[in-house]
Design a protein around this motif. Structure first.
Motif, PDB file in Angstrom:
ATOM      1  N   LEU A  45       1.035  -1.117  -0.170  1.00  0.00           N
ATOM      2  CA  LEU A  45       0.177  -0.084  -0.162  1.00  0.00           C
ATOM      3  C   LEU A  45       0.847   1.047   0.064  1.00  0.00           C
ATOM      4  O   LEU A  45       0.603   2.354  -0.797  1.00  0.00           O
ATOM      5  CB  LEU A  45      -1.182   0.071   1.126  1.00  0.00           C
ATOM      6  N   ILE A  68      -1.264  -2.587  -5.571  1.00  0.00           N
ATOM      7  CA  ILE A  68      -2.666  -3.578  -4.766  1.00  0.00           C
ATOM      8  C   ILE A  68      -2.553  -5.063  -4.191  1.00  0.00           C
ATOM      9  O   ILE A  68      -2.004  -5.609  -5.327  1.00  0.00           O
ATOM     10  CB  ILE A  68      -3.362  -3.561  -6.775  1.00  0.00           C
ATOM     11  N   TRP A 112     -11.995  -2.534   2.410  1.00  0.00           N
ATOM     12  CA  TRP A 112     -10.761  -2.686   2.179  1.00  0.00           C
ATOM     13  C   TRP A 112     -10.940  -3.678   0.581  1.00  0.00           C
ATOM     14  O   TRP A 112      -9.872  -3.343   0.024  1.00  0.00           O
ATOM     15  CB  TRP A 112     -10.404  -4.105   3.267  1.00  0.00           C
ATOM     16  N   GLU A 146     -12.410  -2.752  -1.646  1.00  0.00           N
ATOM     17  CA  GLU A 146     -11.549  -1.869  -2.899  1.00  0.00           C
ATOM     18  C   GLU A 146     -10.299  -1.383  -2.452  1.00  0.00           C
ATOM     19  O   GLU A 146      -9.873  -0.869  -4.136  1.00  0.00           O
ATOM     20  CB  GLU A 146     -12.508  -0.059  -2.494  1.00  0.00           C
ATOM     21  N   HIS A 147      -9.567  -1.750  -2.167  1.00  0.00           N
ATOM     22  CA  HIS A 147      -8.590  -1.395  -2.230  1.00  0.00           C
ATOM     23  C   HIS A 147      -7.393  -3.075  -2.716  1.00  0.00           C
ATOM     24  O   HIS A 147      -6.556  -2.291  -2.666  1.00  0.00           O
ATOM     25  CB  HIS A 147      -7.961  -1.016  -1.173  1.00  0.00           C
ATOM     26  N   LEU A 165      -6.449   3.933  -8.701  1.00  0.00           N
ATOM     27  CA  LEU A 165      -6.307   2.882  -7.326  1.00  0.00           C
ATOM     28  C   LEU A 165      -4.573   2.789  -6.913  1.00  0.00           C
ATOM     29  O   LEU A 165      -4.727   3.572  -5.646  1.00  0.00           O
ATOM     30  CB  LEU A 165      -6.544   1.815  -7.776  1.00  0.00           C
ATOM     31  N   ASN A 169      -4.340   4.107  -2.904  1.00  0.00           N
ATOM     32  CA  ASN A 169      -4.067   2.855  -1.973  1.00  0.00           C
ATOM     33  C   ASN A 169      -2.527   3.534  -0.990  1.00  0.00           C
ATOM     34  O   ASN A 169      -2.631   3.855  -0.170  1.00  0.00           O
ATOM     35  CB  ASN A 169      -3.405   2.144  -2.526  1.00  0.00           C
ATOM     36  N   LEU A 187      -4.584   5.882   1.206  1.00  0.00           N
ATOM     37  CA  LEU A 187      -4.707   5.039   2.228  1.00  0.00           C
ATOM     38  C   LEU A 187      -3.999   5.058   3.581  1.00  0.00           C
ATOM     39  O   LEU A 187      -4.169   5.888   4.288  1.00  0.00           O
ATOM     40  CB  LEU A 187      -5.667   4.186   1.839  1.00  0.00           C
TER      41      LEU A 187
END
Length: 339
Positions: free
Chosen positions: A257, A262, A280, A282-283, A314, A318, A321
């Motif tokens: 991450l 991914i 989670w 979604e990631h 994405l 990530n 995040l």
């Protein structure tokens, strides 16, 4: 958020067992702490920290002292604690404060046990400071990376399972305070998943398989070299296989991450952080343990939903995040704001 900790339950000599937030807040310079601080007056505190791990209190035979303190805690303030290391230990059921942990099985824990990230250095700042390391060109086929220990079935696998079986037996009869663990050879488990992917024509495998942790290197120079190789493997992949090691969690999950990639998360009843706040699925590519044989198909289907633009979005999401919710201070800020 203002924290208090009881000095009678604190041991500065056991640094690894100090609650991670407390250890950081005690440093003189805390430019990242923002709204988090320590007080020596419990009346000023919003929350109490149990300063050492439950592992430490078991080892030093002062669990009852901890429970007495908890029972007599004034003003019903919330109290937080943690379990350290690869393997969990038994937390008394009478303790209903928060228990942060990376390890252990989710289904075995009560609702006051919360997932704790593995806190790592920023790999992009450390290894790729002058590069735009996150966006990358992708192809119609997903590139799946892995760099680490994975060993075909053999004597090593049998030893792993037997060792776990003995430890589980000692725990069950009360000889030790460790949690019981899944009977599994983790190095063979990894090899099996990777072998599944290598045989598939749906993905591109980007694997560096090692027979020892960190390739068995000892010198600082060699450790740096293997670290660079490890993070380059993540950077050059779209997806990275993340599954448990000795403990039931994956440090690689957070490293992936942080690198803006991914995770292909193989769930072995893991306790993830901020589960009520982060969606989670979604990631990550979520692979249930009983569907592990479908790992290549799941990566393929996930990848087909994306084009180059959405995949790079994405990657960036990530990374964001990790920056905003999974580093030390952001995690605890998020957790206490949430609760």
């Amino acid at each position: 958020m203002i924290f208090y900790y009881p000095k009678s339950l604190y041991d500065n000599s056991a640094r690894w067992h100090i609650f991670p937030l407390l250890k950081s807040l005690m440093k003189e310079e805390n430019n990242w702490a923002k709204n988090l601080s320590i007080t020596e007056n419990i009346d000023e505190a919003d929350c109490v920290i149990l300063p050492m791990s439950w592992n430490y209190y078991h080892t030093h035979n002062n669990i009852q002292e901890v429970l007495n303190y908890y029972k007599n805690l004034p003003n019903n303030r919330p109290i937080v604690s943690f379990v350290f290391g690869d393997f969990g230990v038994k937390v008394p059921k009478t303790f209903s404060g928060y228990v942060f942990r990376s390890n252990g099985g989710k289904s075995k824990q009560s609702s006051n046990h919360k997932g704790l990230p593995v806190f790592i250095e920023d790999p992009i700042l450390k290894y790729f400071p002058n590069q735009d390391a996150i966006p990358k060109a992708t192809s119609n086929k997903a590139t799946v990376g892995f760099c680490g220990q994975a060993i075909k079935l053999g004597k090593n696998s049998i030893k792993e399972v037997l060792k776990t079986a003995v430890k589980n037996m000692l725990s069950s009869i009360g000889y030790t305070k460790r949690d019981t663990e899944q009977l599994i050879s983790t190095t063979y488990f990894r090899w099996k998943i990777l072998n599944n992917l290598q045989k598939s024509d749906k993905v591109i495998s980007n694997f560096i398989l090692r027979k020892a942790y960190r390739a068995g290197v000892a010198s600082e120079k060699d450790r740096l070299s293997t670290s660079i190789e490890f993070y380059n493997n993540i950077k050059d992949s779209d997806y990275v296989i993340c599954m448990r090691g000795a403990g039931n969690f994956s440090t690689r999950f957070y490293e992936t991450l942080a690198m803006g990639r991914i995770p292909v998360f193989v769930n072995t009843d893991c306790l993830l952080p901020l589960e009520s706040k982060i969606n989670w699925k979604e990631h990550v590519v979520w692979v249930a343990y009983n569907e592990r044989h479908l790992v290549a198909e799941k990566v393929y289907k996930f990848h087909k939903k994306h084009d180059n633009t959405s995949l790079n979005n994405l990657f960036l999401a990530n990374r964001k995040l990790w920056e905003e919710q999974l580093q030390l201070y952001p995690f605890f800020n998020t957790f206490f704001n949430e609760d």
